[in-house]
Design a protein around this motif. Structure first.
Motif, PDB file in Angstrom:
ATOM      1  N   THR A   1     -46.826 -10.853  61.816  1.00 38.80           N
ATOM      2  CA  THR A   1     -47.432 -10.838  60.483  1.00 38.80           C
ATOM      3  C   THR A   1     -47.795 -12.287  60.157  1.00 38.80           C
TER       4      THR A   1
ATOM      5  N   ASP B   1     -46.933 -14.161  54.713  1.00 38.58           N
ATOM      6  CA  ASP B   1     -46.816 -12.715  54.496  1.00 38.58           C
ATOM      7  C   ASP B   1     -45.516 -12.188  55.114  1.00 38.58           C
TER       8      ASP B   1
ATOM      9  N   HIS C   1     -44.512  -8.854  54.827  1.00 37.10           N
ATOM     10  CA  HIS C   1     -44.539  -7.401  55.042  1.00 37.10           C
ATOM     11  C   HIS C   1     -44.473  -7.092  56.543  1.00 37.10           C
ATOM     12  N   ASP C   2     -43.488  -6.288  56.929  1.00 39.87           N
ATOM     13  CA  ASP C   2     -43.407  -6.020  58.376  1.00 39.87           C
ATOM     14  C   ASP C   2     -43.224  -4.549  58.747  1.00 39.87           C
TER      15      ASP C   2
ATOM     16  N   GLY D   1     -45.417  -1.998  58.548  1.00 36.44           N
ATOM     17  CA  GLY D   1     -46.578  -1.553  59.321  1.00 36.44           C
ATOM     18  C   GLY D   1     -46.634  -2.229  60.675  1.00 36.44           C
ATOM     19  N   LYS D   2     -46.359  -3.543  60.690  1.00 36.07           N
ATOM     20  CA  LYS D   2     -46.377  -4.294  61.956  1.00 36.07           C
ATOM     21  C   LYS D   2     -45.346  -3.701  62.928  1.00 36.07           C
TER      22      LYS D   2
ATOM     23  N   SER E   1     -51.043  -8.843  61.710  1.00 35.74           N
ATOM     24  CA  SER E   1     -50.958  -7.930  60.579  1.00 35.74           C
ATOM     25  C   SER E   1     -50.932  -8.734  59.286  1.00 35.74           C
TER      26      SER E   1
ATOM     27  N   LEU F   1     -50.821  -7.905  54.851  1.00 35.05           N
ATOM     28  CA  LEU F   1     -50.820  -6.914  53.759  1.00 35.05           C
ATOM     29  C   LEU F   1     -51.313  -7.498  52.445  1.00 35.05           C
TER      30      LEU F   1
ATOM     31  N   GLY G   1     -53.841  -3.960  58.813  1.00 39.35           N
ATOM     32  CA  GLY G   1     -53.089  -4.116  57.565  1.00 39.35           C
ATOM     33  C   GLY G   1     -53.943  -3.600  56.430  1.00 39.35           C
TER      34      GLY G   1
END
Ligand code: B1M
Length: 210
Positions: free
Chosen positions: A95, A99, A101-102, A104-105, A146, A148, A178
């Motif tokens: 990511t 960022d 956010h993980d 989705g990754k 990725s 977000l 993402g």
């Protein structure tokens, strides 16, 4: 149903305890470890990929399936020579800078691992220099980035520029994804591809690396 089909079914159901115990039984019965992976564990995960893409399975279910598959692979891996482990290619994933956010990754990572890619997870908040260093160290065939946040997606462009500066851009395929990312953005920053979800990312990478 054969043990292979039963194992695939346990992966699809996300029953990791069941997958572990059947894998052990198959090892004890002398099944070929590579066949356990290809015809049981990965076969199940391939179905999961198709169902997820079609919207028939959701993120938590996919994660349970990936866990079932990984547990089985952990058990058979020591029985397989490193050179014989199936690999579709080596892919770095992270990511981007700023960022955190993980989810989705990690889903992309698990889905690609299930499809036979050797995945190297750089984690979150990865700046361009870290991607560059990791490309030099691991020599992957592809990088997955990725993002977000609309405020961090431009770091993908910076990473591609940093790879160009180091003369590494043409040595790797670059895929991006993402929530705020689109095909148009991917084209604009010079990525090789965009994928809207984990199953599509896996297919995209298969195509690009092949
Ligand atoms: Co944040 N967050 N968040 N957040 N968060 C969003 C993204 C947001 C849309 C929420 C909102 O306002 N509606 C918004 C972004 C707005 C924008 O930029 N336009 C937002 C914000 C603003 C923030 C903070 C700034 C909030 C604050 O502190 N004020 C902050 C930023 C922290 C930081 O990163 N520096 C923040 C923090 C967090 C938590 C830590 C609380 C947590 C993250 C936990 C974690 O990841 N470990 C969190 C979460 C959970 C979300 C939401 C609710 C869910 C994201 C998610 O995991 N989705 C999100 C709102 C939403 O999306 N509904 C939101 C599930 C996941 C499976 O989907 O990640 O999209 P996704 O992945 C998909 C595809 O995008 C694709 O495949 C996956 C599915 O198969 N994909 C790829 C993803 N990466 C890919 C890579 C590929 C290919 C496909 O190739 C390499």
């Amino acid at each position: 149903m054969s043990d292979f089909n039963n194992l695939a079914e346990l992966v699809i159901k996300g029953d990791y305890a069941g997958a572990q115990s059947l894998t052990q039984k198959m090892i004890d019965n002398g099944s070929d470890p590579l066949e356990i992976i290809n015809q049981g564990l990965m076969a199940g995960m391939n179905v999961v990929g198709v169902r997820f893409k079609a919207g028939d399975m959701y993120v938590p279910e996919v994660m349970m399936s990936a866990k079932a598959m990984s547990k089985g692979i952990e058990m058979v891996k020591p029985l397989i020579a490193e050179k014989d482990m199936p690999t579709a290619g080596k892919v770095l994933i992270g990511t981007v800078k700023g960022d955190l956010h993980d989810i989705g990754k990690n889903l992309v990572l698990m889905m690609m691992e299930s499809a036979g890619f050797e995945m190297i997870d750089l984690g979150v908040d990865i700046d361009p220099d870290t991607f560059v260093k990791a490309v030099k160290e691991h020599k992957p065939q592809a990088i997955g980035m990725s993002a977000l946040l609309t405020t961090t997606m431009l770091s993908m462009k910076d990473t591609i520029e940093a790879l160009k500066e180091e003369g590494l851009r043409d040595s790797v395929k670059i895929i991006v994804g993402g929530a705020p990312i689109s095909q148009g953005f991917a084209d604009e920053i010079g990525a090789d591809g965009y994928a809207p979800d984990a199953a599509a990312a896996t297919d995209l990478c298969k195509g690009l690396i092949a």
